[in-house]
Write a protein that holds these residues in place. Structure first.
Motif, mmCIF file in Angstrom:
data_model
loop_
_atom_site.group_PDB
_atom_site.id
_atom_site.type_symbol
_atom_site.label_atom_id
_atom_site.label_comp_id
_atom_site.label_asym_id
_atom_site.label_seq_id
_atom_site.Cartn_x
_atom_site.Cartn_y
_atom_site.Cartn_z
ATOM 1 N N ARG A 31 -21.420 36.928 -28.611
ATOM 2 C CA ARG A 31 -20.335 37.805 -28.169
ATOM 3 C C ARG A 31 -19.123 37.565 -29.037
ATOM 4 N NH1 ARG A 31 -17.611 38.258 -22.136
ATOM 5 N NH2 ARG A 31 -16.102 39.879 -22.708
ATOM 6 N N ASN A 34 -15.133 42.164 -27.332
ATOM 7 C CA ASN A 34 -15.801 43.138 -26.473
ATOM 8 C C ASN A 34 -17.057 43.704 -27.115
ATOM 9 O OD1 ASN A 34 -14.069 42.934 -24.285
ATOM 10 N ND2 ASN A 34 -12.658 44.430 -25.131
ATOM 11 N N CYS A 67 -21.159 42.209 -13.622
ATOM 12 C CA CYS A 67 -19.689 42.218 -13.545
ATOM 13 C C CYS A 67 -19.216 42.065 -12.102
ATOM 14 C CB CYS A 67 -19.138 43.534 -14.078
ATOM 15 S SG CYS A 67 -19.441 43.789 -15.805
ATOM 16 N N SER A 102 -16.714 46.956 -23.868
ATOM 17 C CA SER A 102 -15.306 47.015 -23.464
ATOM 18 C C SER A 102 -15.119 47.708 -22.117
ATOM 19 C CB SER A 102 -14.463 47.704 -24.533
ATOM 20 O OG SER A 102 -14.942 48.996 -24.794
ATOM 21 N N ALA A 105 -15.550 45.094 -19.464
ATOM 22 C CA ALA A 105 -14.427 44.147 -19.430
ATOM 23 C C ALA A 105 -13.221 44.777 -18.744
ATOM 24 C CB ALA A 105 -14.068 43.706 -20.840
ATOM 25 N N SER A 106 -13.015 46.078 -18.936
ATOM 26 C CA SER A 106 -11.873 46.747 -18.314
ATOM 27 C C SER A 106 -12.105 47.009 -16.828
ATOM 28 C CB SER A 106 -11.561 48.055 -19.034
ATOM 29 O OG SER A 106 -12.628 48.973 -18.873
ATOM 30 N N ILE A 109 -14.460 41.463 -14.239
ATOM 31 C CA ILE A 109 -14.799 40.231 -14.944
ATOM 32 C C ILE A 109 -16.297 40.229 -15.235
ATOM 33 C CG2 ILE A 109 -14.875 37.720 -14.771
ATOM 34 C CD1 ILE A 109 -12.508 38.000 -12.760
ATOM 35 N N ILE A 110 -16.652 40.020 -16.482
ATOM 36 C CA ILE A 110 -18.060 39.917 -16.847
ATOM 37 C C ILE A 110 -18.528 38.510 -16.502
ATOM 38 C CG2 ILE A 110 -19.730 39.970 -18.734
ATOM 39 C CD1 ILE A 110 -17.933 42.051 -20.078
#
Length: 138
Positions: A31, A34, A67, A102, A105-106, A109-110
């Protein structure tokens, strides 16, 4: 009973190592911000065929994301890592796919990212083998 389970598990692991010994494959998952980089390198003597998840999760290659939303709910998503049902990776070649995460992530929380590389090949004795490799990013 526990000894029998342990022996069976060890034999299964040895079988997988023996299968991959005939076909040297390097599978990595990294990783960078993102982006998730999914990479399979064929260092063996023959080609491998990466298989896509189009029937079920247990039969193909995919990326799994878990997530946690701000409201506390957890959701999972499975993303394809191949753009065809089968991709042939020749000796000395690699298959690399960069996946944008991404939007996950937005959304929250991953918590977990894992991937599967499901491949098939002919081993040194000419036997057809199917191998499933799993990697996880904390």
């Amino acid at each position: 009973m526990k000894k029998l389970k342990l022996i069976c598990f060890c034999m299964f692991c040895f079988f997988l190592v023996l299968c991959l010994k005939a076909q040297d494959v390097d599978f990595s998952l990294t990783r960078e911000g993102n982006k998730v980089i999914y990479k399979v390198v064929n260092q063996g003597e023959k080609f491998i065929a990466l298989r896509e998840t189009y029937v079920s999760l247990s039969t193909g290659s995919h990326l799994f994301i878990r997530c946690k939303r701000p409201d506390g709910k957890i959701y999972d998503d499975v993303l394809s890592v191949l753009d065809k049902h089968v991709i042939k990776v020749e000796q000395g070649e690699s298959y690399v796919r960069t996946i944008d995460i991404s939007r996950y992530a937005s959304d929250g929380i991953i918590e977990r990212i894992s991937a599967v590389a499901s491949m098939s090949f002919y081993d040194g004795q000419g036997e057809f083998k199917i191998v499933r490799l799993v990697k996880e990013i904390p």
